[in-house]
Design a protein around this motif. Structure first.
Motif, PDB file in Angstrom:
ATOM      1  N   VAL A  96      53.187  30.294 -10.161  1.00 31.02           N
ATOM      2  CA  VAL A  96      53.073  31.395  -9.206  1.00 31.02           C
ATOM      3  C   VAL A  96      54.329  31.399  -8.333  1.00 31.02           C
ATOM      4  CG1 VAL A  96      50.551  31.419  -9.157  1.00 31.02           C
ATOM      5  CG2 VAL A  96      51.810  29.945  -7.562  1.00 31.02           C
ATOM      6  N   LEU A  97      54.534  32.508  -7.660  1.00 29.23           N
ATOM      7  CA  LEU A  97      55.707  32.680  -6.804  1.00 29.23           C
ATOM      8  C   LEU A  97      55.269  33.252  -5.468  1.00 29.23           C
ATOM      9  CD1 LEU A  97      58.841  32.874  -6.371  1.00 29.23           C
ATOM     10  CD2 LEU A  97      58.709  35.147  -7.409  1.00 29.23           C
ATOM     11  N   ALA A  98      55.909  32.798  -4.397  1.00 34.27           N
ATOM     12  CA  ALA A  98      55.691  33.379  -3.074  1.00 34.27           C
ATOM     13  C   ALA A  98      57.040  33.514  -2.386  1.00 34.27           C
ATOM     14  CB  ALA A  98      54.756  32.515  -2.236  1.00 34.27           C
ATOM     15  N   ALA A  99      57.297  34.676  -1.810  1.00 35.43           N
ATOM     16  CA  ALA A  99      58.575  34.945  -1.159  1.00 35.43           C
ATOM     17  C   ALA A  99      58.355  35.276   0.305  1.00 35.43           C
ATOM     18  CB  ALA A  99      59.291  36.105  -1.853  1.00 35.43           C
ATOM     19  N   GLY A 100      59.307  34.838   1.127  1.00 29.28           N
ATOM     20  CA  GLY A 100      59.246  35.122   2.559  1.00 29.28           C
ATOM     21  C   GLY A 100      60.008  34.066   3.338  1.00 29.28           C
ATOM     22  N   ASP A 101      60.347  34.361   4.601  1.00 28.30           N
ATOM     23  CA  ASP A 101      60.949  33.349   5.452  1.00 28.30           C
ATOM     24  C   ASP A 101      60.041  32.114   5.461  1.00 28.30           C
ATOM     25  OD1 ASP A 101      61.957  36.023   6.422  1.00 28.30           O
ATOM     26  OD2 ASP A 101      63.130  34.701   7.723  1.00 28.30           O
ATOM     27  N   PHE A 102      60.627  30.944   5.368  1.00 33.89           N
ATOM     28  CA  PHE A 102      59.823  29.723   5.279  1.00 33.89           C
ATOM     29  C   PHE A 102      58.817  29.623   6.416  1.00 33.89           C
ATOM     30  CE2 PHE A 102      59.265  25.237   6.542  1.00 33.89           C
ATOM     31  CZ  PHE A 102      58.522  24.823   5.442  1.00 33.89           C
ATOM     32  N   ASP A 103      59.276  29.871   7.662  1.00 37.07           N
ATOM     33  CA  ASP A 103      58.387  29.692   8.821  1.00 37.07           C
ATOM     34  C   ASP A 103      57.423  30.844   9.024  1.00 37.07           C
ATOM     35  OD1 ASP A 103      60.840  31.060   9.384  1.00 37.07           O
ATOM     36  OD2 ASP A 103      60.339  31.014  11.513  1.00 37.07           O
ATOM     37  N   LYS A 104      57.655  31.970   8.333  1.00 36.32           N
ATOM     38  CA  LYS A 104      56.744  33.111   8.462  1.00 36.32           C
ATOM     39  C   LYS A 104      55.715  33.157   7.332  1.00 36.32           C
ATOM     40  CE  LYS A 104      60.057  36.014  10.959  1.00 36.32           C
ATOM     41  NZ  LYS A 104      60.873  37.267  10.917  1.00 36.32           N
ATOM     42  N   THR A 105      55.928  32.344   6.311  1.00 31.75           N
ATOM     43  CA  THR A 105      54.977  32.259   5.209  1.00 31.75           C
ATOM     44  C   THR A 105      53.979  31.148   5.531  1.00 31.75           C
ATOM     45  OG1 THR A 105      56.693  32.932   3.634  1.00 31.75           O
ATOM     46  CG2 THR A 105      54.740  31.859   2.724  1.00 31.75           C
TER      47      THR A 105
END
Length: 326
Positions: A96-105
């Protein structure tokens, strides 16, 4: 009889077989009249793949499985072994994949990405190795991706898992060196035209697309079949994969900064979209085909000169900047 023909009657376990590269692999292995054990969370999609593979000439068994659950993976291995009394090839592919700013995810998202992409592969090997050791042979194929070498900014959890996968697999190869007929084969494909990015957890607030060039997932599937018939420790799928690895090896800081810059520029201009966890925690009911519809015209080799040109220019710029500092 050539090596591929020897796959007939082999028992092949494929995780993540409901879509993308896993589904392509199932269809490719089916051509050789194999016994396919198809695992994923989406039962309806698995039923479709089963029918398609049986129509080609394979036997197929579906085992609904969440690879992040170690007990479920033991059940998968046991079901596969009970079916024909052996397991010849185990393909760790589900991811699976998840994208986003590290601290906002949310950390729960990062954690589940690592559970699926890293621990899922470890769960698979941990479940199947006792069977392979008992029978004295077998092949584990890990679909790692170029993400095992090249970091993905705004995909920190994904990168943590992929870097971890490469290290874990190298350690496992060392352990199994005393087992000459048990092989661990790592595949490092470049970006693929699969539905994976449509399924991704998205905490960027922008529509996601893969970075070109993207390759046909059947190119990876054919490589899986080839490696199953003739094991190889490390295989790079697509010229972009090897070139990106080399680029990062020579200029790691430059390549990392460049990928971050490219991502930021893309996200600034991309269309907005609602935040979503995608398929990180649960399966989805759309986009279960082999392809994602992101493919570029032309054969993969046609991209080689453009990729090489960009990397050479980037390296030249990097060396120039380094020399200026001196």
């Amino acid at each position: 009889m050539n090596k591929l023909e020897k796959l007939q009657g082999k028992t092949i376990v494929i995780t993540g077989a409901s879509s993308g590269a896993g589904r392509a692999a199932a269809l490719e292995f089916a051509k050789y009249h194999t016994n396919l054990v198809l695992a994923a969370r989406n039962v309806a999609a698995l039923e479709e793949v089963k029918s398609e593979c049986e129509a080609i000439g394979a036997q197929a068994l579906i085992v609904p499985t969440d690879t992040s659950d170690s007990k479920a993976m033991i059940a998968l291995a046991n079901a596969a072994n009970d079916w024909h009394g052996k397991i010849d090839v185990w393909v760790n592919n589900a991811g699976v994949l998840a994208a986003g700013d590290f601290d906002k995810t949310p950390m729960a998202v990062h954690e589940q990405v690592i559970k699926t992409n890293l621990l899922g592969y470890m769960n698979g090997a941990h479940a199947v190795l006792p069977i392979l050791k008992a029978q004295g042979y077998g092949t584990i194929i890990n679909n790692i991706s170029i993400g095992g070498f090249l970091p993905v900014p705004y995909g920190a959890g994904y990168t943590a898992a992929k870097f971890g996968l490469r290290g874990w697999s190298e350690a496992l190869k060392g352990e199994l060196s005393e087992w000459p007929y048990i092989y661990v084969c790592d595949l490092f494909p470049a970006f693929l035209d699969t539905p994976g990015i449509q399924h991704a957890g998205n905490h960027t607030g922008k529509v996601l697309k893969p970075a070109p060039p993207v390759y046909d997932p059947f190119r990876l599937a054919k490589t899986m079949v080839k490696v199953a018939a003739d094991p190889s420790a490390n295989t790079y799928v697509g010229s972009a994969s090897l070139l990106l690895k080399i680029g990062h090896a020579f200029l790691p800081e430059f390549m990392t900064k460049m990928t971050g810059l490219v991502m930021r520029r893309y996200l600034k201009s991309a269309d907005p979209i609602a935040l979503s966890d995608g398929n990180v925690f649960t399966t989805l009911d759309y986009g279960m085909s082999t392809h994602g519809g992101f493919g570029l015209p032309g054969k993969p080799k046609a991209h080689r000169k453009y990729i090489a040109g960009v990397l050479v220019a980037g390296m030249a710029l990097g060396f120039y900047l380094v020399s200026k500092k001196k």
